[in-house]
Design an enzyme around this catalytic site. Structure first.
Site, PDB file in Angstrom:
ATOM      1  N   SER A 146       0.846  -1.189   0.000  1.00  0.00           N
ATOM      2  CA  SER A 146       0.000   0.000   0.000  1.00  0.00           C
ATOM      3  C   SER A 146       0.878   1.234   0.000  1.00  0.00           C
ATOM      4  O   SER A 146       2.050   1.174   0.403  1.00  0.00           O
ATOM      5  CB  SER A 146      -0.864  -0.030   1.263  1.00  0.00           C
ATOM      6  OG  SER A 146      -1.507   1.204   1.468  1.00  0.00           O
ATOM      7  N   TYR A 159      -3.284   0.701  10.779  1.00  0.00           N
ATOM      8  CA  TYR A 159      -3.194   0.274   9.372  1.00  0.00           C
ATOM      9  C   TYR A 159      -1.794   0.560   8.826  1.00  0.00           C
ATOM     10  O   TYR A 159      -1.181  -0.290   8.175  1.00  0.00           O
ATOM     11  CB  TYR A 159      -4.251   0.996   8.535  1.00  0.00           C
ATOM     12  CG  TYR A 159      -4.282   0.565   7.087  1.00  0.00           C
ATOM     13  CD1 TYR A 159      -4.875  -0.638   6.711  1.00  0.00           C
ATOM     14  CD2 TYR A 159      -3.718   1.356   6.082  1.00  0.00           C
ATOM     15  CE1 TYR A 159      -4.909  -1.038   5.383  1.00  0.00           C
ATOM     16  CE2 TYR A 159      -3.749   0.968   4.752  1.00  0.00           C
ATOM     17  CZ  TYR A 159      -4.353  -0.233   4.402  1.00  0.00           C
ATOM     18  OH  TYR A 159      -4.382  -0.625   3.083  1.00  0.00           O
TER      19      TYR A 159
HETATM   20  N1  NAD Z   1      -8.726   0.176  -1.623  1.00  0.00           N
HETATM   21  C1  NAD Z   1      -7.660   0.909  -1.421  1.00  0.00           C
HETATM   22  O1  NAD Z   1      -7.711   2.130  -1.553  1.00  0.00           O
HETATM   23  C2  NAD Z   1      -6.344   0.253  -1.022  1.00  0.00           C
HETATM   24  C3  NAD Z   1      -5.196   1.041  -1.009  1.00  0.00           C
HETATM   25  C4  NAD Z   1      -3.991   0.459  -0.654  1.00  0.00           C
HETATM   26  C5  NAD Z   1      -3.925  -0.899  -0.326  1.00  0.00           C
HETATM   27  N2  NAD Z   1      -5.080  -1.632  -0.334  1.00  0.00           N
HETATM   28  C6  NAD Z   1      -4.965  -3.046   0.049  1.00  0.00           C
HETATM   29  O2  NAD Z   1      -5.510  -3.851  -0.968  1.00  0.00           O
HETATM   30  C7  NAD Z   1      -5.873  -5.116  -0.393  1.00  0.00           C
HETATM   31  C8  NAD Z   1      -7.216  -5.527  -0.929  1.00  0.00           C
HETATM   32  O3  NAD Z   1      -8.203  -4.608  -0.472  1.00  0.00           O
HETATM   33  P1  NAD Z   1      -9.332  -3.999  -1.415  1.00  0.00           P
HETATM   34  O4  NAD Z   1      -9.174  -2.536  -1.403  1.00  0.00           O
HETATM   35  O5  NAD Z   1      -9.379  -4.718  -2.700  1.00  0.00           O
HETATM   36  O6  NAD Z   1     -10.642  -4.281  -0.513  1.00  0.00           O
HETATM   37  P2  NAD Z   1     -11.707  -5.455  -0.560  1.00  0.00           P
HETATM   38  O7  NAD Z   1     -12.421  -5.400   0.740  1.00  0.00           O
HETATM   39  O8  NAD Z   1     -12.499  -5.378  -1.806  1.00  0.00           O
HETATM   40  O9  NAD Z   1     -10.801  -6.754  -0.631  1.00  0.00           O
HETATM   41  C9  NAD Z   1     -10.310  -7.393   0.503  1.00  0.00           C
HETATM   42  C10 NAD Z   1     -10.768  -8.817   0.478  1.00  0.00           C
HETATM   43  O10 NAD Z   1     -10.211  -9.488   1.589  1.00  0.00           O
HETATM   44  C11 NAD Z   1     -11.223 -10.310   2.154  1.00  0.00           C
HETATM   45  N3  NAD Z   1     -10.923 -10.550   3.559  1.00  0.00           N
HETATM   46  C12 NAD Z   1     -10.913  -9.666   4.576  1.00  0.00           C
HETATM   47  N4  NAD Z   1     -10.620 -10.282   5.717  1.00  0.00           N
HETATM   48  C13 NAD Z   1     -10.434 -11.590   5.408  1.00  0.00           C
HETATM   49  C14 NAD Z   1     -10.103 -12.725   6.170  1.00  0.00           C
HETATM   50  N5  NAD Z   1      -9.932 -12.653   7.500  1.00  0.00           N
HETATM   51  N6  NAD Z   1      -9.981 -13.923   5.521  1.00  0.00           N
HETATM   52  C15 NAD Z   1     -10.178 -14.019   4.181  1.00  0.00           C
HETATM   53  N7  NAD Z   1     -10.499 -12.953   3.428  1.00  0.00           N
HETATM   54  C16 NAD Z   1     -10.624 -11.769   4.033  1.00  0.00           C
HETATM   55  C17 NAD Z   1     -12.506  -9.522   1.970  1.00  0.00           C
HETATM   56  O11 NAD Z   1     -13.654 -10.343   2.047  1.00  0.00           O
HETATM   57  C18 NAD Z   1     -12.288  -8.948   0.587  1.00  0.00           C
HETATM   58  O12 NAD Z   1     -12.751  -9.812  -0.416  1.00  0.00           O
HETATM   59  C19 NAD Z   1      -5.825  -4.946   1.127  1.00  0.00           C
HETATM   60  O13 NAD Z   1      -4.654  -5.553   1.626  1.00  0.00           O
HETATM   61  C20 NAD Z   1      -5.749  -3.431   1.286  1.00  0.00           C
HETATM   62  O14 NAD Z   1      -5.112  -3.056   2.470  1.00  0.00           O
HETATM   63  C21 NAD Z   1      -6.273  -1.085  -0.695  1.00  0.00           C
END
Ligand code: NAD
Length: 279
Positions: A146, A159
């Protein structure tokens, strides 16, 4: 020919957001993909979204905090597809920018455990479950990192610390698994996803995309804050580096590296985010 022809990938948190987008992109590049998540309906939707390629997607329910679930996922992937070439540790939650000044000690203690269990322990356990298969194929790991792995204010302290910890894991795993397995990451920036908050703070029902929508509806959408974006970006816009880093042909000499796919946060200006905005 795709970039990942006949490779097999396992993506945690692959039912939504960036994990789902990477799954569909890997499929388009010729791979077969297992997607692990907590929500079975979301995972089935990925199969449906794959259309004619749906039979190349394996939906697996499980929790990344459970070593048993992760071992079962690796076994099921190898049973169905015969091998594992690429692991994408990706499942995570956000802390909705909760500052230390807004939380009690009890809230911090509980939220710390929940955020670190999913965001950090979930990555370690995924690697533990998968490394043997990755050694066998001389495969690779591509972690979702991230902007919060490098910069402040991409969330609150919990976070930010969890994403910095993932950078440490990436570097240590790159050392421990060389020369057999390459370990790299993509540090994605903000995007519209269903990224949720900790249950312990009552934030499990919030989603990042709802926050984007609320800001837009109230006319409070902020001016672009980073050099490359003048509108919000979607998960699909981030998938290219995941393909590059997974490709043996094109990244065979790269390990311990992170591609920042965040619109250029590190080169943001003081007077205005993008120096060439008037060009
Ligand atoms: N969205 C943003 O702006 C952003 C920015 C930087 C980094 N990220 C990172 O990207 C990654 C994916 O997040 P996203 O933004 O696609 O959100 P998202 O919520 O769409 O995806 C995360 C997924 O992880 C699953 N999940 C959560 N806890 C879980 C668990 N205990 N066991 C199994 N699955 C679990 C959720 O059900 C979901 O499908 C994360 O690591 C997040 O920190 C996101």
């Amino acid at each position: 020919m795709g970039w990942l022809e006949d490779d097999v990938a396992l993506i945690t948190g692959g039912g939504s957001g960036i994990g789902r987008a990477v799954a569909l992109r890997y499929l388009a590049e010729g791979a077969r993909v297992a997607v692990l998540g907590r929500n079975g309906e979301q995972l089935e939707e990925v199969v449906a979204a794959a259309g004619d390629l749906g039979e190349r997607v394996l939906p697996l329910t499980g929790d990344v905090r459970s070593p048993e679930d992760l071992h079962r996922a690796v076994e099921a992937t190898v049973e169905k597809f015969g091998r594992l070439d690429i692991l994408v540790p990706n499942a995570g939650i956000w802390d909705y920018h909760r500052s230390v000044t807004r939380l009690s000690g009890k809230e911090i203690s509980e939220a710390f455990d929940e955020v670190f269990d999913i965001n950090v322990k979930g990555y370690v356990l995924a690697v533990e479950a998968a490394w043997r298969e990755l050694v066998a194929t001389r495969g690779s790991i591509v972690m979702t990192l991230s902007n919060a792995s490098f910069h402040t204010d991409g969330g609150g302290s919990l976070y930010t610390a969890s994403k910095h910890a993932c950078l440490g894991l990436l570097r240590q795993f790159a050392y421990e698994l060389a020369p057999r397995v390459r370990v790299n990451g993509v540090a994605v920036g903000g995007m519209r996803t269903k990224l949720r908050g900790p249950e312990s703070l009552g934030l499990q029902g919030r989603t990042l995309e709802a926050s984007f929508a609320k800001n837009e509806a109230s006319g409070q959408e902020q001016q672009p804050l980073i050099p490359l974006y003048d509108s919000s970006v979607e998960p699909e816009d981030f998938t290219g580096p995941y393909v590059l880093l997974a490709s043996r042909t094109d990244s065979g000499t790269i390990t311990g590296a992170v591609i920042p796919a965040d619109g250029g946060i590190a080169v943001r200006g003081f007077r205005q985010p993008a120096g060439g905005a008037g060009l």
